[in-house]
Scaffold this motif. Sequence first.
Motif, PDB file in Angstrom:
ATOM      1  N   GLN A  70      -9.634  31.710 -51.926  1.00 25.58           N
ATOM      2  CA  GLN A  70      -8.729  32.688 -51.321  1.00 25.58           C
ATOM      3  C   GLN A  70      -8.549  32.418 -49.833  1.00 25.58           C
ATOM      4  O   GLN A  70      -7.434  32.461 -49.311  1.00 25.58           O
ATOM      5  CB  GLN A  70      -9.266  34.104 -51.538  1.00 25.58           C
ATOM      6  CG  GLN A  70      -9.241  34.547 -52.981  1.00 25.58           C
ATOM      7  CD  GLN A  70     -10.086  35.781 -53.211  1.00 25.58           C
ATOM      8  OE1 GLN A  70     -11.116  35.996 -52.575  1.00 25.58           O
ATOM      9  NE2 GLN A  70      -9.638  36.614 -54.151  1.00 25.58           N
ATOM     10  N   GLY A 100      -1.612  40.838 -53.744  1.00 30.01           N
ATOM     11  CA  GLY A 100      -1.203  39.821 -54.709  1.00 30.01           C
ATOM     12  C   GLY A 100      -0.441  38.630 -54.151  1.00 30.01           C
ATOM     13  O   GLY A 100      -0.049  37.750 -54.908  1.00 30.01           O
ATOM     14  N   ARG A 101      -0.229  38.575 -52.835  1.00 30.31           N
ATOM     15  CA  ARG A 101       0.451  37.403 -52.278  1.00 30.31           C
ATOM     16  C   ARG A 101      -0.428  36.162 -52.366  1.00 30.31           C
ATOM     17  O   ARG A 101       0.080  35.058 -52.412  1.00 30.31           O
ATOM     18  CB  ARG A 101       0.868  37.655 -50.826  1.00 30.31           C
ATOM     19  CG  ARG A 101       2.071  38.587 -50.717  1.00 30.31           C
ATOM     20  CD  ARG A 101       2.470  38.812 -49.283  1.00 30.31           C
ATOM     21  NE  ARG A 101       1.550  39.799 -48.713  1.00 30.31           N
ATOM     22  CZ  ARG A 101       1.481  40.101 -47.420  1.00 30.31           C
ATOM     23  NH1 ARG A 101       2.256  39.481 -46.552  1.00 30.31           N
ATOM     24  NH2 ARG A 101       0.635  41.008 -46.986  1.00 30.31           N
ATOM     25  N   ILE A 102      -1.740  36.359 -52.348  1.00 32.25           N
ATOM     26  CA  ILE A 102      -2.681  35.262 -52.607  1.00 32.25           C
ATOM     27  C   ILE A 102      -3.302  35.546 -53.957  1.00 32.25           C
ATOM     28  O   ILE A 102      -3.956  36.572 -54.154  1.00 32.25           O
ATOM     29  CB  ILE A 102      -3.764  35.163 -51.510  1.00 32.25           C
ATOM     30  CG1 ILE A 102      -3.126  34.733 -50.190  1.00 32.25           C
ATOM     31  CG2 ILE A 102      -4.864  34.190 -51.935  1.00 32.25           C
ATOM     32  CD1 ILE A 102      -4.090  34.656 -49.029  1.00 32.25           C
ATOM     33  N   LYS A 103      -3.077  34.618 -54.897  1.00 32.51           N
ATOM     34  CA  LYS A 103      -3.545  34.792 -56.270  1.00 32.51           C
ATOM     35  C   LYS A 103      -4.475  33.647 -56.636  1.00 32.51           C
ATOM     36  O   LYS A 103      -4.086  32.709 -57.314  1.00 32.51           O
ATOM     37  CB  LYS A 103      -2.379  34.825 -57.246  1.00 32.51           C
ATOM     38  CG  LYS A 103      -1.421  35.951 -56.963  1.00 32.51           C
ATOM     39  CD  LYS A 103      -0.206  35.861 -57.867  1.00 32.51           C
ATOM     40  CE  LYS A 103       0.868  36.729 -57.339  1.00 32.51           C
ATOM     41  NZ  LYS A 103       1.467  37.667 -58.117  1.00 32.51           N
ATOM     42  N   VAL A 158      -4.679  39.133 -50.431  1.00 32.34           N
ATOM     43  CA  VAL A 158      -5.392  39.133 -51.706  1.00 32.34           C
ATOM     44  C   VAL A 158      -5.201  40.487 -52.395  1.00 32.34           C
ATOM     45  O   VAL A 158      -4.899  40.563 -53.585  1.00 32.34           O
ATOM     46  CB  VAL A 158      -6.897  38.807 -51.496  1.00 32.34           C
ATOM     47  CG1 VAL A 158      -7.709  39.093 -52.768  1.00 32.34           C
ATOM     48  CG2 VAL A 158      -7.060  37.348 -51.068  1.00 32.34           C
ATOM     49  N   LYS A 159      -5.326  41.559 -51.626  1.00 37.34           N
ATOM     50  CA  LYS A 159      -5.161  42.917 -52.176  1.00 37.34           C
ATOM     51  C   LYS A 159      -3.779  43.121 -52.786  1.00 37.34           C
ATOM     52  O   LYS A 159      -3.645  43.697 -53.861  1.00 37.34           O
ATOM     53  CB  LYS A 159      -5.392  43.979 -51.105  1.00 37.34           C
ATOM     54  CG  LYS A 159      -6.829  44.240 -50.758  1.00 37.34           C
ATOM     55  CD  LYS A 159      -6.896  45.335 -49.694  1.00 37.34           C
ATOM     56  CE  LYS A 159      -8.292  45.607 -49.240  1.00 37.34           C
ATOM     57  NZ  LYS A 159      -8.339  46.641 -48.183  1.00 37.34           N
ATOM     58  N   LEU A 219     -13.898  38.122 -50.037  1.00 41.27           N
ATOM     59  CA  LEU A 219     -13.082  36.905 -50.102  1.00 41.27           C
ATOM     60  C   LEU A 219     -13.956  35.708 -50.443  1.00 41.27           C
ATOM     61  O   LEU A 219     -15.086  35.597 -49.966  1.00 41.27           O
ATOM     62  CB  LEU A 219     -12.361  36.669 -48.775  1.00 41.27           C
ATOM     63  CG  LEU A 219     -11.401  37.765 -48.323  1.00 41.27           C
ATOM     64  CD1 LEU A 219     -10.820  37.432 -46.950  1.00 41.27           C
ATOM     65  CD2 LEU A 219     -10.306  37.994 -49.338  1.00 41.27           C
ATOM     66  N   ASN A 220     -13.399  34.783 -51.245  1.00 40.61           N
ATOM     67  CA  ASN A 220     -14.113  33.558 -51.594  1.00 40.61           C
ATOM     68  C   ASN A 220     -13.396  32.356 -50.967  1.00 40.61           C
ATOM     69  O   ASN A 220     -12.311  32.486 -50.402  1.00 40.61           O
ATOM     70  CB  ASN A 220     -14.253  33.424 -53.117  1.00 40.61           C
ATOM     71  CG  ASN A 220     -12.900  33.390 -53.826  1.00 40.61           C
ATOM     72  OD1 ASN A 220     -11.936  32.812 -53.336  1.00 40.61           O
ATOM     73  ND2 ASN A 220     -12.836  34.003 -55.002  1.00 40.61           N
ATOM     74  N   GLY A 274      -5.154  31.248 -47.877  1.00 39.21           N
ATOM     75  CA  GLY A 274      -4.670  31.953 -46.689  1.00 39.21           C
ATOM     76  C   GLY A 274      -4.456  31.017 -45.513  1.00 39.21           C
ATOM     77  O   GLY A 274      -3.436  31.101 -44.812  1.00 39.21           O
ATOM     78  N   ILE A 304      -5.532  37.732 -44.527  1.00 42.05           N
ATOM     79  CA  ILE A 304      -5.886  37.095 -45.804  1.00 42.05           C
ATOM     80  C   ILE A 304      -6.367  38.159 -46.790  1.00 42.05           C
ATOM     81  O   ILE A 304      -5.954  38.171 -47.955  1.00 42.05           O
ATOM     82  CB  ILE A 304      -6.946  35.990 -45.601  1.00 42.05           C
ATOM     83  CG1 ILE A 304      -6.344  34.821 -44.814  1.00 42.05           C
ATOM     84  CG2 ILE A 304      -7.494  35.507 -46.959  1.00 42.05           C
ATOM     85  CD1 ILE A 304      -7.361  33.797 -44.334  1.00 42.05           C
ATOM     86  N   ARG A 305      -7.224  39.075 -46.347  1.00 42.64           N
ATOM     87  CA  ARG A 305      -7.726  40.135 -47.227  1.00 42.64           C
ATOM     88  C   ARG A 305      -6.559  40.995 -47.740  1.00 42.64           C
ATOM     89  O   ARG A 305      -6.488  41.323 -48.918  1.00 42.64           O
ATOM     90  CB  ARG A 305      -8.763  40.988 -46.498  1.00 42.64           C
ATOM     91  CG  ARG A 305      -9.377  42.055 -47.396  1.00 42.64           C
ATOM     92  CD  ARG A 305     -10.615  42.714 -46.803  1.00 42.64           C
ATOM     93  NE  ARG A 305     -11.755  41.817 -46.989  1.00 42.64           N
ATOM     94  CZ  ARG A 305     -12.330  41.099 -46.026  1.00 42.64           C
ATOM     95  NH1 ARG A 305     -11.897  41.176 -44.791  1.00 42.64           N
ATOM     96  NH2 ARG A 305     -13.331  40.296 -46.301  1.00 42.64           N
TER      97      ARG A 305
END
Length: 162
Positions: A25, A158-161, A155-156, A21-22, A29, A151-152
């Motif tokens: 991202q 696609g809810r966090i883009k 990201v996996k 995660l950066n 989250g 959060i991870r």
Amino acid sequence: MVTFNLAYTSRINPPGITPILNYPQIWAGLQRKIRFAQEFVPVIESCDVISDKDGVVERQVKFKEGQGPKDSAREVVRSYEPAWVDFEQDDGTHIRNIVSDGPSGTPSDLHMTYMFEFRLPHIQEGEAAEKELARLKGMSKKAVESSIQVIREMVKDGRIKV
């Protein structure tokens, strides 16, 4: 009344975990967590946003029965990108979610700290306070680790883009 001050820190990207995660991202989250706290913190049952204006969110959270520090809390939430989110409750309880670099300064060395100042008028000094402190320490650890995990996952899937 008892006030407990405590904090818990966890590494966001420990060795072997993917995806790494950066900051963008993690920040996305945390912004989602402000509005949908129940997705991130297992002891929260619901989160109703009352207002969302000029970077300040007012919300009402309800805790699962017997699992939170109290039944519910009205909070004013302020974000300080990219470093922290501040949650201030009507009773003076204060929570801060902090994202920080570790010594290497690389994404694999990011950390998340939750800082808590719990004000609990229903608890008095003594054995009950010690039991409550132990319970809150466990809850704090779970809140940090659960937030990172969610959060991870976002990201996996696609809810966090970012």
